[in-house]
Design an enzyme around this catalytic site. Structure first.
Site, PDB file in Angstrom:
ATOM      1  N   SER A   1      55.142   0.950   3.676  1.00 34.28           N
ATOM      2  CA  SER A   1      53.226   0.672   4.465  1.00 34.28           C
ATOM      3  C   SER A   1      53.498   0.675   5.664  1.00 34.28           C
ATOM      4  CB  SER A   1      53.076  -0.438   4.438  1.00 34.28           C
ATOM      5  OG  SER A   1      51.885  -0.949   5.249  1.00 34.28           O
TER       6      SER A   1
ATOM      7  N   TYR B   1      55.496  -9.344   4.479  1.00 34.80           N
ATOM      8  CA  TYR B   1      55.277  -8.333   4.091  1.00 34.80           C
ATOM      9  C   TYR B   1      55.800  -6.851   4.234  1.00 34.80           C
ATOM     10  CZ  TYR B   1      52.503  -4.371   2.080  1.00 34.80           C
ATOM     11  OH  TYR B   1      52.226  -3.433   1.768  1.00 34.80           O
TER      12      TYR B   1
END
Ligand code: FAD
Ligand code: NAP
Lengths: 440, 247
Positions: B139, B152
């Site tokens: 990501s 995250y």
């Protein structure tokens, strides 16, 4: 969020959710009347509810296919484009298709769509074997001609107002190739166009593109396009190796083509442009790729934006056979007098009526589109009146602005539909902005 | 349809993973879907088989049960030609994670430890065979730690670095590694979040881009492409300034 149909008019703030399973739809029913939304290709507010719109895109699985009969079972959100991509290479094509492949199975059933073969094959509903419909209390019913036949009949053409279609079984038609043997016949005026339709009733596909700017004696000047699924034996040797042809051209890559020209009325004009092409093609039969024959506009991704931010409206009516000629003449003259040439004008002969609330009736259908403005909206009121005067009716999948009075005056089935909705308890579970506007 | 070796999708129920499975299946690749509770993927299996006429097998896989990964890979009907890892966990609101170490650990482990562990095992098999493509869905969040999602983000940063290291190790050994760095994607993970349409893609479009990138041997794919630029800017803001921003 802001939501609209394909015409981008009207626009409304809608609570839009995309359920992932039947339970989520049941839960949404608790929030008050809802409307299912497929691919949003209806032009107006058929698939919009300010309080409760459910997008069916997650219901997009194919469930079963019988290669002997061509019967496909699939969830309602499956796109027609995907059905073609999967099954044309196996020799199957939709039995009835609208003018865009970016529609969902549920949307095609709910609008009981028609195609260029309506005069021979009727509507999409003729090829639906069963549907699973979730009703207002959340129960799911299998409906067919033998099981729950009333709910089946009302749901075809019921515009999402009898429940949410979850799954369906449809029959595809066997084809030997992906090519269409196409013939184009120019018609100098309306008489000639209608005569050409009458003379070609045995052809599988027929549709006429009208030159809306033609006036006076040239009123109704058009090009009639006829098509047949090409047999293998018909194909020129160059196409033998790959009879189903290349897949649909990737989205957005196709240059403007034939009907695209009509989008710009300041350009050469449809008729001349096509005439030119015709000359080049007269030499022999023309084999047109299925994607270009059935879905000429799909290659131009987002073409609905060319009308600008205010959006555009479609006018589509059907006129009964005996009054069709006079009615069409009056409609076309009114449009041409208003100097409001429609970018896209299509004429088509319909066959027998099927379905309890489906749009087609034996006769002719005319569709036109106009950018939204107070002038064109006034013009459309006039066109409504002319249609009423000639015993015609209107296509709900295209409508964005008609009045309840007009609908009910045009079609006594509308009252029966509304009554049925109340009696069967559908009215409490399902409503769209359109159903509220039209008193359905 | 062009045919081809099997494609293993870890996180086979994820919106992105399924879209990638479809995109490869459409080109004729058989598919192996690996997920927790794989039986629930029966409709997906049938759908892919019907649409694309390829075979689909379902496999039990838990990214956090790292001790099972060797056995999982060994039990596959064939060692896949391509393995895609779409496993990921965004977790609750970052503010909640800050006070719930167990939940924070789950985010760290699901986005880094599990994916790295299983891809490491597959990398060895691929290396021994001398061919294969590993695709990791990481990501852009891993490109720089931000107050609002560094738990995250840090796990994704680890995964991105791991993929980069694998690529370096396997270059010249016939094994290719593709790092996918999506920006915003409209999926289950982001449902209900207010994402800027200009920066957001959908799983199907992303999957097409992933398959093209895999075909062409690309190393790093930012998607939408604009994210490459966005992250270039964000990475280059001096720390003294960055620490006072809220983005
Ligand atoms: C370029 C273009 C060409 C077209 N050509 C034709 C044509 O030739 N012939 C023709 O008949 N139509 C034509 N149409 C209209 C189109 O086929 C219909 O509007 C069709 O309903 C669109 O399907 P959709 O999935 O986009 O449905 P939507 O527009 O999302 O919804 C249309 C209606 O279907 C209902 N609906 C959708 N899904 C479900 C479901 N799962 N359960 C219950 N109800 C549901 C909605 O509530 C709504 O009332 C055309 C449209 C365009 C944009
Ligand atoms: N959506 C975005 O905007 C975005 C942006 C950048 C990167 N990504 C990354 O893209 C990947 C795919 O995410 P998505 O957007 O498609 O969301 P998603 O649908 O929520 O997918 C995440 C998947 O991870 C799986 N998973 C979580 N924990 C697991 C475990 N312990 N073992 C096995 N599988 C596990 C989930 O499986 P279950 O279905 O069994 O729960 C789920 O299928 C993720 O790595 C995500 O971080 C997404």
């Amino acid at each position: 969020m802001k939501l609209a149909g394909w015409g981008r008019y009207p626009v409304a703030d809608c609570r839009l959710r995309a359920p992932r399973d039947a339970d989520a739809i049941t839960a949404a029913l608790a929030d008050g009347p809802l409307i299912a939304r497929g691919a949003g290709r209806a032009y107006g507010d058929s698939a919009m509810s300010a309080a409760n719109t459910l997008e069916m895109r997650h219901f997009n699985r194919m469930l079963a296919f019988d290669p002997d009969t061509g019967r496909l079972e699939a969830e309602a959100g499956v796109l027609l484009a995907d059905i073609i991509a999967s099954f044309l290479p196996r020799g199957w094509f939709p039995a009835v298709t609208p003018g865009t492949k970016f529609v969902s199975l549920g949307g095609m059933i709910a609008a009981d769509v028609h195609g260029k073969n309506h005069h021979r094959d009727g509507t999409f509903g003729n090829f639906v074997d069963w549907i699973d419909v979730m009703g207002a209390e959340g129960q799911v019913r299998r409906c067919s001609r033998g099981e729950n036949p009333d709910l089946f009949a009302w749901t075809l053409g019921g515009m999402g107002l009898t429940g949410v279609i979850l799954r369906a079984a449809i029959r595809l038609r066997p084809v030997e190739s992906g090519w269409i043997r196409q013939e184009t016949r120019p018609a100098p005026d309306l008489d000639a166009a209608m005569a050409a339709f009458e003379a070609t009733g045995d052809r599988t596909y027929s549709v006429a593109w009208l030159d809306c700017l033609a006036r006076g004696r040239a009123l109704g000047r058009s090009l009639l396009m006829l098509g047949e699924h090409a047999l293998r034996a018909d194909l020129p040797a160059t196409l033998w190796r790959d009879p189903f042809g290349p897949p649909a051209t990737p989205r957005g890559r196709v240059p403007l083509d034939l009907p695209g020209i009509t989008l710009n009325r300041y350009s050469v004009g449809l008729f001349n442009a096509v005439h030119y092409r015709l000359g080049a093609r007269r030499a022999g039969p023309v084999f047109e790729h299925w994607d270009r024959f059935f879905y000429p506009l799909d290659g131009i991704l987002g073409w609905n934006r060319i009308y600008g931010r205010r959006g555009f409206v479609q006018f589509q009516c059907a006129l009964p056979e005996p009054q069709a000629h006079r009615g069409l003449e009056a409609l076309l003259r009114t449009v041409s007098d208003a100097g409001q040439g429609s970018f896209l004008a299509v004429l088509k002969k319909f066959g027998a009526e099927t379905g309890r609330f489906s749009f087609p009736m034996p006769g002719y259908t005319l569709s036109l589109d106009f950018p939204v403005s107070t002038r064109t909206l006034r013009l459309m009121d006039q066109l409504d009146q002319i249609t009423l005067d000639h015993g015609g009716r209107f296509y709900l999948a295209k409508d964005a602005r008609m009045s309840a009075a007009t609908l009910h005056a045009s079609d006594d089935r509308a009252d029966a539909f509304a009554r049925m909705r109340r009696q069967a308890g559908h009215a409490g579970g399902f409503a769209s902005m359109q159903s509220e506007r039209l008193g359905l | 349809m062009s045919g081809g070796g099997a494609v293993l999708v870890l996180g086979g129920r994820s919106d992105i993973g399924l879209a990638v499975a479809h995109a490869f299946a459409a080109r004729g690749h058989p598919v192996q879907l690996a997920a927790r509770d794989p039986a629930s993927l029966d409709p997906e299996k049938r759908d892919i088989e019907l649409r694309h006429r390829v075979s689909v097998t379902l496999h039990e896989f838990d990214a956090l049960a790292v001790e099972t990964h060797e056995g999982f890979v060994g039990a596959l009907p064939e060692i896949p030609a391509i393995a895609v890892c779409a496993v990921g966990l965004l977790g609750d609101d970052q503010a909640d994670l800050e006070h719930d170490p167990a939940a924070a650990r789950a985010v760290m482990r699901t986005n880094y430890e599990g994916p790295a562990n299983v891809l490491g095992i597959l990398a060895n098999r691929f290396e021994a065979r001398g061919s294969g493509t590993l695709i990791g869905i990481s990501s852009v969040a891993g490109d720089r730690g931000r107050a609002t999602n560094y738990i995250y983000g840090s796990a994704k940063a680890g995964f991105t670095a791991y993929l980069s290291g694998l690529r370096n190790r396997l270059a010249g050994k016939g094994v290719h590694v593709l790092t996918v760095l999506p920006g915003f994607v409209a999926t289950k993970m982001t449902e209900g979040k207010d994402l800027s349409p200009r920066l957001t893609t959908d799983p199907v479009t992303l999957a097409e881009a992933v398959v093209r990138a895999s075909d062409s041997g690309r190393n790093i794919l930012y998607y939408k492409r604009i994210w490459a630029l966005v992250m270039l800017v964000i990475r280059n803001i001096p720390e003294a300034v960055f620490k006072r921003t809220r983005i």
